[in-house]
Design a protein around this motif. Structure first.
Motif, short mmCIF file in Angstrom:
data_model
loop_
_atom_site.label_atom_id
_atom_site.label_comp_id
_atom_site.label_asym_id
_atom_site.label_seq_id
_atom_site.Cartn_x
_atom_site.Cartn_y
_atom_site.Cartn_z
N SER A 24 0.85 -1.18 0.00
CA SER A 24 0.00 0.00 0.00
C SER A 24 0.89 1.24 0.00
CB SER A 24 -0.93 0.01 1.21
OG SER A 24 -0.17 0.01 2.41
N ASN B 37 -1.29 -5.22 -6.66
CA ASN B 37 -0.25 -4.72 -5.75
C ASN B 37 0.18 -5.78 -4.73
OD1 ASN B 37 1.00 -2.25 -6.14
ND2 ASN B 37 0.24 -1.39 -4.22
N THR B 38 0.33 -7.00 -5.21
CA THR B 38 0.60 -8.13 -4.32
C THR B 38 1.66 -9.04 -4.92
OG1 THR B 38 -1.69 -8.04 -3.55
CG2 THR B 38 -0.46 -10.05 -3.05
N THR C 276 2.53 1.87 -5.86
CA THR C 276 2.38 0.68 -6.68
C THR C 276 3.69 -0.10 -6.72
OG1 THR C 276 1.94 -0.12 -8.90
CG2 THR C 276 2.90 2.06 -8.73
#
Length: 124
Positions: A24, A76-77, A27
């Motif tokens: 978070s 975003n993982t 990006t």
């Protein structure tokens, strides 16, 4: 960037786990991403890393062929999939981010952002 690792737990030897690292603040498309682990009383060691955009992956010899790292920039993982787990894989697993870079890196000192870690315990 802030990182939140999850997915650890207790698993029997030979089993599988998929960890997640949700980012978070920024990006992850701008970051080389990595995973490290630290067993009790030992130093933090490299596990796997993946480059920002061209999908190049590096693995520690101890996990090569068993672990796979992947990233979903849209979500975003970052995910390491861990198969054929062994008791010696027991450790706290940390995700990390390095801003920029073209090639992935295995050097813990190259990573400026770290998650809080998630514990993986493999029973024999």
């Amino acid at each position: 960037v802030q990182l939140q690792a999850s997915g650890g737990g207790l698993v029997q030897a030979g089993g599988s786990l998929r960890l997640s690292c949700a980012a978070s603040g920024r990006t992850i498309g701008s970051y080389t991403m990595g995973w490290f682990r630290q067993a009790p009383g030992k130093e933090r060691l490299f596990v796997a890393t993946i480059s920002r955009t061209n999908g190049i992956e590096f693995y520690a010899n101890s996990v090569k062929g068993r672990f796979t790292i992947s990233r979903d920039n849209a979500k975003n993982t970052v995910y390491p999939r861990m198969n054929s787990l062994k008791p010696e894989d027991t450790a706290i697993y940390y995700c990390a981010a390095r801003f920029g870079g073209i090639m992935p890196t295995m050097d813990v000192g190259d990573f400026g952002s770290w998650g809080q870690g998630t514990l993986v315990t493999v029973s024999s």
